[in-house]
Structure formats: C-alpha cells, structure tokens
Design a protein around this motif. Structure first.
Motif, PDB file in Angstrom:
ATOM      1  N   GLU A  97      -5.660  -8.604  10.146  1.00 33.03           N
ATOM      2  CA  GLU A  97      -5.471  -8.549   8.687  1.00 33.03           C
ATOM      3  C   GLU A  97      -4.179  -7.795   8.360  1.00 33.03           C
ATOM      4  N   ILE A  98      -3.988  -6.652   9.008  1.00 33.26           N
ATOM      5  CA  ILE A  98      -2.795  -5.849   8.697  1.00 33.26           C
ATOM      6  C   ILE A  98      -1.534  -6.611   9.102  1.00 33.26           C
ATOM      7  N   SER A  99      -1.574  -7.290  10.260  1.00 32.22           N
ATOM      8  CA  SER A  99      -0.415  -8.083  10.694  1.00 32.22           C
ATOM      9  C   SER A  99      -0.090  -9.150   9.654  1.00 32.22           C
ATOM     10  N   LYS A 100      -1.132  -9.784   9.122  1.00 31.03           N
ATOM     11  CA  LYS A 100      -0.926 -10.877   8.157  1.00 31.03           C
ATOM     12  C   LYS A 100      -0.322 -10.347   6.851  1.00 31.03           C
ATOM     13  N   VAL A 101      -0.894  -9.269   6.310  1.00 31.08           N
ATOM     14  CA  VAL A 101      -0.373  -8.797   5.019  1.00 31.08           C
ATOM     15  C   VAL A 101       1.039  -8.232   5.171  1.00 31.08           C
ATOM     16  N   ILE A 102       1.330  -7.620   6.338  1.00 27.97           N
ATOM     17  CA  ILE A 102       2.701  -7.099   6.525  1.00 27.97           C
ATOM     18  C   ILE A 102       3.678  -8.273   6.704  1.00 27.97           C
ATOM     19  N   SER A 103       3.280  -9.307   7.472  1.00 27.90           N
ATOM     20  CA  SER A 103       4.168 -10.480   7.624  1.00 27.90           C
ATOM     21  C   SER A 103       4.502 -11.066   6.257  1.00 27.90           C
ATOM     22  N   GLU A 104       3.479 -11.211   5.410  1.00 23.07           N
ATOM     23  CA  GLU A 104       3.698 -11.812   4.085  1.00 23.07           C
ATOM     24  C   GLU A 104       4.588 -10.929   3.216  1.00 23.07           C
ATOM     25  N   ALA A 105       4.416  -9.621   3.345  1.00 26.50           N
ATOM     26  CA  ALA A 105       5.254  -8.698   2.558  1.00 26.50           C
ATOM     27  C   ALA A 105       6.716  -8.812   3.006  1.00 26.50           C
ATOM     28  N   LEU A 106       6.938  -8.855   4.327  1.00 29.24           N
ATOM     29  CA  LEU A 106       8.317  -8.908   4.837  1.00 29.24           C
ATOM     30  C   LEU A 106       8.986 -10.232   4.471  1.00 29.24           C
ATOM     31  N   GLU A 107       8.190 -11.307   4.463  1.00 30.25           N
ATOM     32  CA  GLU A 107       8.758 -12.624   4.087  1.00 30.25           C
ATOM     33  C   GLU A 107       9.329 -12.618   2.672  1.00 30.25           C
ATOM     34  N   LYS A 108       8.812 -11.730   1.831  1.00 30.87           N
ATOM     35  CA  LYS A 108       9.280 -11.681   0.439  1.00 30.87           C
ATOM     36  C   LYS A 108      10.706 -11.128   0.333  1.00 30.87           C
ATOM     37  N   VAL A 109      11.141 -10.329   1.305  1.00 31.19           N
ATOM     38  CA  VAL A 109      12.479  -9.728   1.201  1.00 31.19           C
ATOM     39  C   VAL A 109      13.482 -10.310   2.208  1.00 31.19           C
ATOM     40  N   ILE A 110      12.977 -10.884   3.307  1.00 31.93           N
ATOM     41  CA  ILE A 110      13.905 -11.442   4.304  1.00 31.93           C
ATOM     42  C   ILE A 110      14.427 -12.787   3.791  1.00 31.93           C
ATOM     43  N   SER A 189       9.646  -3.846  -3.156  1.00 27.26           N
ATOM     44  CA  SER A 189      11.076  -3.963  -2.964  1.00 27.26           C
ATOM     45  C   SER A 189      11.669  -2.950  -3.949  1.00 27.26           C
ATOM     46  N   PRO A 190      12.216  -1.828  -3.468  1.00 31.02           N
ATOM     47  CA  PRO A 190      12.499  -0.714  -4.382  1.00 31.02           C
ATOM     48  C   PRO A 190      13.595  -0.961  -5.426  1.00 31.02           C
ATOM     49  N   ARG A 191      14.482  -1.957  -5.187  1.00 32.13           N
ATOM     50  CA  ARG A 191      15.527  -2.209  -6.197  1.00 32.13           C
ATOM     51  C   ARG A 191      14.924  -2.786  -7.465  1.00 32.13           C
ATOM     52  N   THR A 192      13.884  -3.624  -7.292  1.00 32.23           N
ATOM     53  CA  THR A 192      13.319  -4.330  -8.445  1.00 32.23           C
ATOM     54  C   THR A 192      11.908  -3.860  -8.787  1.00 32.23           C
ATOM     55  N   ASP A 193      11.304  -3.092  -7.905  1.00 32.71           N
ATOM     56  CA  ASP A 193       9.888  -2.698  -8.020  1.00 32.71           C
ATOM     57  C   ASP A 193       8.941  -3.885  -7.890  1.00 32.71           C
ATOM     58  N   GLU A 194       9.437  -5.003  -7.352  1.00 32.61           N
ATOM     59  CA  GLU A 194       8.514  -6.127  -7.121  1.00 32.61           C
ATOM     60  C   GLU A 194       7.470  -5.697  -6.082  1.00 32.61           C
ATOM     61  N   VAL A 195       6.209  -5.973  -6.376  1.00 26.29           N
ATOM     62  CA  VAL A 195       5.133  -5.585  -5.461  1.00 26.29           C
ATOM     63  C   VAL A 195       5.021  -6.651  -4.377  1.00 26.29           C
ATOM     64  N   ILE A 196       5.086  -6.221  -3.118  1.00 28.35           N
ATOM     65  CA  ILE A 196       5.012  -7.182  -2.016  1.00 28.35           C
ATOM     66  C   ILE A 196       3.732  -7.002  -1.195  1.00 28.35           C
ATOM     67  N   ASP A 214       1.053   4.008 -10.084  1.00 28.59           N
ATOM     68  CA  ASP A 214       2.316   4.696 -10.412  1.00 28.59           C
ATOM     69  C   ASP A 214       2.662   5.743  -9.354  1.00 28.59           C
ATOM     70  N   LEU A 215       1.645   6.480  -8.891  1.00 25.78           N
ATOM     71  CA  LEU A 215       1.900   7.488  -7.854  1.00 25.78           C
ATOM     72  C   LEU A 215       2.405   6.833  -6.572  1.00 25.78           C
ATOM     73  N   ALA A 216       1.785   5.702  -6.201  1.00 27.11           N
ATOM     74  CA  ALA A 216       2.194   5.005  -4.976  1.00 27.11           C
ATOM     75  C   ALA A 216       3.634   4.496  -5.113  1.00 27.11           C
ATOM     76  N   VAL A 217       3.970   3.936  -6.270  1.00 22.96           N
ATOM     77  CA  VAL A 217       5.339   3.416  -6.461  1.00 22.96           C
ATOM     78  C   VAL A 217       6.349   4.568  -6.442  1.00 22.96           C
ATOM     79  N   ASN A 218       5.993   5.695  -7.084  1.00 25.50           N
ATOM     80  CA  ASN A 218       6.896   6.862  -7.012  1.00 25.50           C
ATOM     81  C   ASN A 218       7.070   7.306  -5.572  1.00 25.50           C
ATOM     82  N   GLY A 219       5.969   7.309  -4.823  1.00 28.15           N
ATOM     83  CA  GLY A 219       6.027   7.673  -3.401  1.00 28.15           C
ATOM     84  C   GLY A 219       6.950   6.730  -2.648  1.00 28.15           C
ATOM     85  N   CYS A 220       6.868   5.436  -2.951  1.00 25.69           N
ATOM     86  CA  CYS A 220       7.737   4.447  -2.293  1.00 25.69           C
ATOM     87  C   CYS A 220       9.204   4.806  -2.514  1.00 25.69           C
TER      88      CYS A 220
END
Ligand code: UDP
Length: 242
Positions: A97-110, A189-196, A214-220
């Motif tokens: 599951e973690i591999s899948k969600v991370i792959s999908e997140a990375l595909e959004k920025v690569i 993606s920190p430039r746009t705050d798009e959630v991946i 909001d706390l998580a995004v600030n942490g990012c």
C-alpha cells in the motif's frame, strides 16, 4: 489504541518535550550512494531511511511499458530489524500500500512524459522505524530524485499531523502513533501546495481535520527547506572538490 499514558500535559508539552506544532529533528544528506543514479539518507526523529533512485531505464518486461510516459516504481521496504518486534522480511499488505501511494504521489511531480517506455525505480529502505516512515520515505525520495537529475515540477515533501489526547499536533512520534486518536500523513508539491498524498487513520471532526491538515502542510514547508539545503550542500561540496 487508548492508553493510560498522558501524551500531552496541561502546558501543551508532549512526551519528548515538543510543543503541538514542533517537528522531530530532521537531518538529510543527498548523494550518499555511488552506484545509484540518485540517493538520499534521512533521519527524522528515530526514523532512518535510505533511498536509491535508478533510471530512467527501459521498462522491463516490455508489456509494463507505457508508450506515452515513464512508469514510477517506488518500493517501500521496512527492514526486519527496523522495529521492536522483528518484522517478517519481504513485502506485505502494508508495504504494498505504501509503495503504491508513494509511486502515485511521485508521478504527480515527475515529468514522466519526457521518458516514454521507461521506468524510474525508487527504492525506499527503512532501517529504523519510529512512526511516520511513509512521510520520511517520500521526503527522502524527493531528494534522491532531484539528486538523480530526474526532471520534476517540484521536489515533493511530506509530513503528518494527528490527534493525541484530544489535541491536534504535528508529526506524531511512536507512542503518539500507537496510543493517539488519529494520524494524517500529507504530501504536497510545496511550490503550489497541490496535495499529492493524503491518508487518514483514526477519527477527526471536520474542524480537527482542517487544523491537522494545516499543521501538516506547514510541516511540509519546514521540511522542504531542509531538503533544498541538502541538495545545495551536495552540489556546493562537489564544486569545491573540482
Ligand atoms: N510498525 C511496526 N511494525 C510493523 C509496521 C509498523 O513496529 O510491521 C511501527 C513502525 O514504527 C511504524 C509505526 O508502527 O513507523 C507506524 O506505522 P504506520 O503503518 O502508521 O506507518 P508510518 O507512520 O510509519 O508511515
């Protein structure tokens, strides 16, 4: 799981002395492996994570190829010795599951469309685990991809927030994850705050969710600065050595 342990005291201090918005200490080093195309070693609290990127290369087997873009194969592995009770080696439901969600997140920025029929492997090895390893793994993957020179719209970054003893706090530690009420890992993606990436374990009211998000995004954004410094440090020391 509920416990009798008080996870946060009346002054808002947590078990490790952090305030509600504080992150655990983070150290990031880029380019630690010589044979991988890109790599990163990251420590985040008690987590230790090593990421190696390999590619883009021709995707094998051929039927896995996409003629329009590269496929991103993130593989999250938790070492048997990384947790208190030895983990059975090899993939399980959680790591898939973690591999899948991370792959999908990375595909959004690569910029995958630049590499048709190719594969980009992102190996995430968790050497020590103390809660928040998917955030640590994704954050290290962002640095390793940048180190590999893979074109991206942005360097992806991740951080969680959650709820302990009824309080919304950033970046849960091990006891907080075990005995807390909810955990909300987020990647952007920190430039746009798009959630991946956005997952949730436990229960939050809408207000609590918004506060935790909001706390998580600030942490990012805090972690993003440490990522950028790690990449700059690597290339500065490389140019000084020339
Ligand atoms: N954990 C463990 N054994 C396992 C899986 C997880 O001890 O087989 C621990 C580990 O410290 C991990 C934490 O539980 O970091 C929380 O796991 P979760 O599934 O919430 O993912 P994470 O927070 O690490 O992304």
């Amino acid at each position: 799981m509920k416990s009798d342990i008080e996870l946060i005291d009346s002054n808002g201090k947590r078990l490790d002395g952090r305030g509600p918005e504080d992150l655990r200490p983070i150290k990031i080093e880029a380019g630690v492996l010589h044979r991988a195309d890109g790599s990163c070693y990251l420590e985040w609290g008690g987590n230790k994570v090593l990421v190696a990127v390999y590619g883009p290369r021709e995707a094998i087997p051929r039927h896995s190829q996409n003629p329009l873009r590269a496929i991103v194969n993130a593989k999250y592995n938790m070492a048997a010795f990384s947790v208190e009770d030895r983990k059975r080696p090899g993939p399980d439901r959680r790591s898939r599951e973690i591999s899948k969600v991370i792959s999908e997140a990375l595909e959004k920025v690569i910029l995958t469309e630049q590499f048709p029929r190719a594969a980009i492997d992102v190996n995430i090895e968790v050497l020590d685990a103390e809660a928040g390893t998917r955030c640590a793994g994704l954050t290290a993957a962002g640095v390793a991809l940048a180190d590999a020179g893979i074109p991206m719209t942005d360097i992806p970054v991740s951080c969680a927030a959650g709820k302990i003893d009824g309080h919304v706090v950033a970046d849960l530690g091990k006891e907080e994850d075990n005995f807390g009420d909810a955990d909300l890992p987020v990647a952007i993606s920190p430039r746009t705050d798009e959630v991946i990436l956005l997952q949730m374990d436990g229960h939050l009211t809408l207000d609590e969710f918004n506060k935790a998000f909001d706390l998580a995004v600030n942490g990012c954004h805090v972690v993003s600065e440490i990522q950028k410094k790690a990449i700059l440090d690597k290339y500065q020391s490389a140019s000084e050595a020339e």
